[in-house]
Design a protein around this motif. Structure first.
Motif, PDB file in Angstrom:
ATOM      1  N   ALA A   1      -1.457  11.603   0.180  1.00  0.00           N
ATOM      2  CA  ALA A   1      -0.356  10.634   0.210  1.00  0.00           C
ATOM      3  C   ALA A   1      -0.621   9.540   1.239  1.00  0.00           C
ATOM      4  O   ALA A   1      -0.363   8.354   0.977  1.00  0.00           O
ATOM      5  CB  ALA A   1       0.953  11.347   0.525  1.00  0.00           C
ATOM      6  N   MET A   2      -1.135   9.915   2.398  1.00  0.00           N
ATOM      7  CA  MET A   2      -1.426   8.906   3.421  1.00  0.00           C
ATOM      8  C   MET A   2      -2.533   7.969   2.955  1.00  0.00           C
ATOM      9  O   MET A   2      -2.449   6.755   3.157  1.00  0.00           O
ATOM     10  CB  MET A   2      -1.806   9.583   4.735  1.00  0.00           C
ATOM     11  CG  MET A   2      -0.636  10.257   5.397  1.00  0.00           C
ATOM     12  SD  MET A   2      -0.883  10.967   7.042  1.00  0.00           S
ATOM     13  CE  MET A   2      -2.579  11.310   7.180  1.00  0.00           C
ATOM     14  N   LEU A   3      -3.581   8.519   2.338  1.00  0.00           N
ATOM     15  CA  LEU A   3      -4.655   7.667   1.837  1.00  0.00           C
ATOM     16  C   LEU A   3      -4.184   6.769   0.701  1.00  0.00           C
ATOM     17  O   LEU A   3      -4.599   5.620   0.588  1.00  0.00           O
ATOM     18  CB  LEU A   3      -5.839   8.516   1.386  1.00  0.00           C
ATOM     19  CG  LEU A   3      -6.630   9.199   2.479  1.00  0.00           C
ATOM     20  CD1 LEU A   3      -7.701  10.103   1.880  1.00  0.00           C
ATOM     21  CD2 LEU A   3      -7.255   8.197   3.423  1.00  0.00           C
ATOM     22  N   THR A   4      -3.301   7.289  -0.145  1.00  0.00           N
ATOM     23  CA  THR A   4      -2.767   6.496  -1.243  1.00  0.00           C
ATOM     24  C   THR A   4      -1.925   5.341  -0.714  1.00  0.00           C
ATOM     25  O   THR A   4      -1.948   4.236  -1.255  1.00  0.00           O
ATOM     26  CB  THR A   4      -1.912   7.360  -2.182  1.00  0.00           C
ATOM     27  OG1 THR A   4      -2.702   8.441  -2.655  1.00  0.00           O
ATOM     28  CG2 THR A   4      -1.379   6.586  -3.355  1.00  0.00           C
ATOM     29  N   TYR A   5      -1.206   5.576   0.376  1.00  0.00           N
ATOM     30  CA  TYR A   5      -0.337   4.546   0.932  1.00  0.00           C
ATOM     31  C   TYR A   5      -1.133   3.534   1.749  1.00  0.00           C
ATOM     32  O   TYR A   5      -0.910   2.328   1.627  1.00  0.00           O
ATOM     33  CB  TYR A   5       0.735   5.194   1.807  1.00  0.00           C
ATOM     34  CG  TYR A   5       1.667   4.189   2.452  1.00  0.00           C
ATOM     35  CD1 TYR A   5       2.624   3.526   1.701  1.00  0.00           C
ATOM     36  CD2 TYR A   5       1.559   3.908   3.800  1.00  0.00           C
ATOM     37  CE1 TYR A   5       3.458   2.603   2.286  1.00  0.00           C
ATOM     38  CE2 TYR A   5       2.397   2.986   4.404  1.00  0.00           C
ATOM     39  CZ  TYR A   5       3.346   2.338   3.643  1.00  0.00           C
ATOM     40  OH  TYR A   5       4.172   1.425   4.221  1.00  0.00           O
ATOM     41  N   TYR A   6      -2.063   3.985   2.581  1.00  0.00           N
ATOM     42  CA  TYR A   6      -2.746   3.094   3.506  1.00  0.00           C
ATOM     43  C   TYR A   6      -3.949   2.380   2.909  1.00  0.00           C
ATOM     44  O   TYR A   6      -4.294   1.286   3.359  1.00  0.00           O
ATOM     45  CB  TYR A   6      -3.160   3.826   4.773  1.00  0.00           C
ATOM     46  CG  TYR A   6      -1.991   4.160   5.660  1.00  0.00           C
ATOM     47  CD1 TYR A   6      -1.246   3.137   6.231  1.00  0.00           C
ATOM     48  CD2 TYR A   6      -1.628   5.463   5.903  1.00  0.00           C
ATOM     49  CE1 TYR A   6      -0.158   3.418   7.032  1.00  0.00           C
ATOM     50  CE2 TYR A   6      -0.543   5.760   6.707  1.00  0.00           C
ATOM     51  CZ  TYR A   6       0.184   4.732   7.265  1.00  0.00           C
ATOM     52  OH  TYR A   6       1.258   5.015   8.052  1.00  0.00           O
ATOM     53  N   CYS A   7      -4.611   2.941   1.935  1.00  0.00           N
ATOM     54  CA  CYS A   7      -5.804   2.288   1.383  1.00  0.00           C
ATOM     55  C   CYS A   7      -5.481   0.978   0.654  1.00  0.00           C
ATOM     56  O   CYS A   7      -6.207   0.001   0.815  1.00  0.00           O
ATOM     57  CB  CYS A   7      -6.563   3.233   0.480  1.00  0.00           C
ATOM     58  SG  CYS A   7      -7.650   4.326   1.431  1.00  0.00           S
ATOM     59  N   PRO A   8      -4.433   0.900  -0.174  1.00  0.00           N
ATOM     60  CA  PRO A   8      -4.140  -0.398  -0.783  1.00  0.00           C
ATOM     61  C   PRO A   8      -3.768  -1.460   0.261  1.00  0.00           C
ATOM     62  O   PRO A   8      -4.040  -2.635   0.073  1.00  0.00           O
ATOM     63  CB  PRO A   8      -2.959  -0.122  -1.717  1.00  0.00           C
ATOM     64  CG  PRO A   8      -3.055   1.315  -2.020  1.00  0.00           C
ATOM     65  CD  PRO A   8      -3.621   1.946  -0.773  1.00  0.00           C
ATOM     66  N   ILE A   9      -3.176  -1.033   1.373  1.00  0.00           N
ATOM     67  CA  ILE A   9      -2.780  -2.003   2.399  1.00  0.00           C
ATOM     68  C   ILE A   9      -3.998  -2.511   3.158  1.00  0.00           C
ATOM     69  O   ILE A   9      -4.185  -3.709   3.357  1.00  0.00           O
ATOM     70  CB  ILE A   9      -1.774  -1.359   3.367  1.00  0.00           C
ATOM     71  CG1 ILE A   9      -0.459  -1.083   2.642  1.00  0.00           C
ATOM     72  CG2 ILE A   9      -1.535  -2.242   4.592  1.00  0.00           C
ATOM     73  CD1 ILE A   9       0.530  -0.293   3.454  1.00  0.00           C
ATOM     74  N   SER A  10      -4.863  -1.592   3.574  1.00  0.00           N
ATOM     75  CA  SER A  10      -6.013  -1.979   4.392  1.00  0.00           C
ATOM     76  C   SER A  10      -7.248  -2.320   3.566  1.00  0.00           C
ATOM     77  O   SER A  10      -8.218  -2.816   4.107  1.00  0.00           O
ATOM     78  CB  SER A  10      -6.343  -0.859   5.386  1.00  0.00           C
ATOM     79  OG  SER A  10      -6.767   0.285   4.691  1.00  0.00           O
ATOM     80  N   GLY A  11      -7.254  -2.012   2.274  1.00  0.00           N
ATOM     81  CA  GLY A  11      -8.385  -2.322   1.415  1.00  0.00           C
ATOM     82  C   GLY A  11      -9.548  -1.388   1.564  1.00  0.00           C
ATOM     83  O   GLY A  11     -10.690  -1.815   1.660  1.00  0.00           O
TER      84      GLY A  11
END
Length: 89
Positions: free
Chosen positions: A78-88
């Motif tokens: 869940a954390m990777l799903t949330y943060y990866c689109p934001i940080s690229g």
């Protein structure tokens, strides 16, 4: 990451976390149930009390550990799903 992939990961992380929580919080009843079935499989349904307690605690601990692993995996996903689109990522 594509939008449909991120939605799939979000759903998978929620399912993993939910299954992990269910396993952790109901581990006592699962452990006791499996301990009782082990006891009934013994000859005449009789075993030493300390051995029965050890078997029951082992089953309970196994459910707590597996639930914790599933919950942590779901949380990390869940954390990777949330943060990866934001940080690229």
């Amino acid at each position: 990451m594509f939008k449909n992939q991120s939605n799939g990961l979000a759903i998978m992380s929620a399912i993993l976390a939910a299954v992990g929580l269910v396993l952790m919080f109901s581990s006592a009843s699962f452990g006791i149930s499996l301990g009782n079935s082990w006891l009934m499989s013994q000859e005449d349904g009789i075993a030493d009390t300390s051995q029965f307690m050890m078997v029951t605690e082992t089953y309970t601990t196994a459910f707590v550990v597996s639930g914790g692993i599933l919950f942590a995996t779901g949380l990390l996903t869940a954390m990777l799903t949330y943060y990866c689109p934001i940080s690229g990522c």
